[in-house]
Write a protein that holds these residues in place. Structure first.
Motif, PDB file in Angstrom:
ATOM      1  N   GLN A 159       0.832  -1.202   0.000  1.00 29.82           N
ATOM      2  CA  GLN A 159       0.000   0.000   0.000  1.00 29.82           C
ATOM      3  C   GLN A 159       0.868   1.254   0.000  1.00 29.82           C
ATOM      4  O   GLN A 159       0.565   2.233  -0.700  1.00 29.82           O
ATOM      5  CB  GLN A 159      -0.917  -0.019   1.230  1.00 29.82           C
ATOM      6  CG  GLN A 159      -1.968  -1.116   1.186  1.00 29.82           C
ATOM      7  CD  GLN A 159      -2.634  -1.338   2.530  1.00 29.82           C
ATOM      8  OE1 GLN A 159      -2.025  -1.110   3.585  1.00 29.82           O
ATOM      9  NE2 GLN A 159      -3.873  -1.772   2.516  1.00 29.82           N
ATOM     10  N   ARG A 163       1.179   4.345  -3.022  1.00 29.71           N
ATOM     11  CA  ARG A 163       1.109   5.779  -2.779  1.00 29.71           C
ATOM     12  C   ARG A 163       2.396   6.468  -3.199  1.00 29.71           C
ATOM     13  O   ARG A 163       2.380   7.564  -3.760  1.00 29.71           O
ATOM     14  CB  ARG A 163       0.807   6.042  -1.298  1.00 29.71           C
ATOM     15  CG  ARG A 163      -0.624   5.685  -0.901  1.00 29.71           C
ATOM     16  CD  ARG A 163      -0.750   5.469   0.614  1.00 29.71           C
ATOM     17  NE  ARG A 163      -2.135   5.286   1.027  1.00 29.71           N
ATOM     18  CZ  ARG A 163      -2.840   4.172   0.837  1.00 29.71           C
ATOM     19  NH1 ARG A 163      -2.286   3.135   0.234  1.00 29.71           N
ATOM     20  NH2 ARG A 163      -4.093   4.081   1.245  1.00 29.71           N
ATOM     21  N   ARG A 167       3.435   9.840  -6.115  1.00 28.49           N
ATOM     22  CA  ARG A 167       3.742  11.072  -5.384  1.00 28.49           C
ATOM     23  C   ARG A 167       5.035  11.704  -5.891  1.00 28.49           C
ATOM     24  O   ARG A 167       6.054  11.022  -6.024  1.00 28.49           O
ATOM     25  CB  ARG A 167       3.834  10.737  -3.897  1.00 28.49           C
ATOM     26  CG  ARG A 167       3.783  11.912  -2.967  1.00 28.49           C
ATOM     27  CD  ARG A 167       3.559  11.420  -1.544  1.00 28.49           C
ATOM     28  NE  ARG A 167       2.175  10.976  -1.344  1.00 28.49           N
ATOM     29  CZ  ARG A 167       1.794  10.113  -0.418  1.00 28.49           C
ATOM     30  NH1 ARG A 167       2.690   9.560   0.376  1.00 28.49           N
ATOM     31  NH2 ARG A 167       0.514   9.782  -0.292  1.00 28.49           N
ATOM     32  N   SER A 214      -1.301   8.679   4.695  1.00 32.04           N
ATOM     33  CA  SER A 214      -0.418   9.065   3.592  1.00 32.04           C
ATOM     34  C   SER A 214       0.539   7.935   3.239  1.00 32.04           C
ATOM     35  O   SER A 214       1.072   7.891   2.126  1.00 32.04           O
ATOM     36  CB  SER A 214       0.399  10.311   3.964  1.00 32.04           C
ATOM     37  OG  SER A 214      -0.445  11.410   4.218  1.00 32.04           O
TER      38      SER A 214
END
Length: 272
Positions: A159, A163, A167, A214
């Motif tokens: 996970q 992300r 980014r 985040s």
């Protein structure tokens, strides 16, 4: 794309579906379908009712195969073959434009896959210099690699990598700034004498879970495990206690109190 068929080797009595299939590399099922929709029909039948393709029929089948290989739909192919005034170059240019669009999409997809693979392998897609500039001089650029070796087979690392792949440095800076602001709020609360378990302390615990998303979703039980580690791990404890002496322990107590309010026993909480 099939080789051009040899008209000189033509059987005057015509070719069966099976022989056309073998010669042009088209499935019998496709030939039957093209016959049914009127795209490429055999002109002859044997006395037993079997389909036979003439030389002209085979030429049309060959053109269907060529245009299909170029990506044209069967309806468009039929329009081209049946209309003597059809703008074939125009149709091919339109198809070429669609191919170019697909190539561009696939290139973007390939670049995205490369980023995802790299993020799974090393975490944030940042140079060592960028990591230090964003996360501060106390940051060790080797930490992501160490984390991958330790947690690389966990759902949380996957996970996190997803992300990280999406980014850019500016977004990482926003995350780092949010963390810094949050840690300042923790220190201010402890300085103000906020007691773990009070609404103000519980609000900070909830902010921590939201902020941690985040990286990856954080359950309350997982948060309890993190609170323990923040206090027990020398590197984490040094970080929090460097902000305010005793902050690591204060925050662990705040997390534990919040967990109890949600019917979670901090002493038995596990990473789940």
């Amino acid at each position: 794309m099939p080789d051009t068929w040899d008209a000189g080797a033509w059987d005057a009595e015509g070719l069966t579906v099976g022989r056309v299939s073998a010669r042009l590399g088209v499935t019998v099922r496709a030939l039957h379908h093209w016959d049914e929709i009127g795209l490429a029909r055999p002109s002859l039948r044997t006395s037993a009712g079997y389909r036979l393709y003439t030389a002209g029929d085979l030429d049309r089948v060959h053109r269907v195969v060529v245009y299909r290989e170029l990506g044209l739909g069967l309806d468009r192919i039929q329009a081209i073959l049946d209309d003597p005034d059809a703008d074939v170059p125009g149709a091919l240019r339109a198809q070429r434009a669609q191919v170019d669009e697909r190539i561009e999409r696939l290139q973007r997809l390939g670049a995205g896959l490369d980023r995802m693979i790299e993020a799974h392998e090393r975490g944030p897609l940042l140079t060592g210099e960028q990591q230090t500039a964003i996360f501060g001089p106390g940051w060790n650029p080797d930490w992501p690699a160490q984390a991958r070796r330790r947690y690389g087979d966990t759902p949380q690392w996957l996970q996190f990598a997803e992300r990280a792949a999406a980014r850019d440095p500016g977004e990482w800076q926003a995350v780092a700034d949010a963390v810094t602001e949050f840690e300042r709020s923790l220190a201010d609360a402890m300085d103000a004498g906020v007691t773990p378990g009070t609404p103000e302390a519980n609000h900070l615990v909830e902010r921590h879970r939201e902020l941690f998303a985040s990286y990856f979703p954080l359950t309350r039980q997982m948060q309890v495990c993190l609170g323990r580690r923040f206090e027990a791990d020398p590197a984490f404890a040094a970080h929090y206690d460097g902000i305010r002496p005793g902050l690591a322990t204060w925050f662990r107590h705040a997390v534990d109190a919040s967990a109890r309010a949600h019917d979670i026993d901090p002493d038995t909480a596990t990473w789940q």
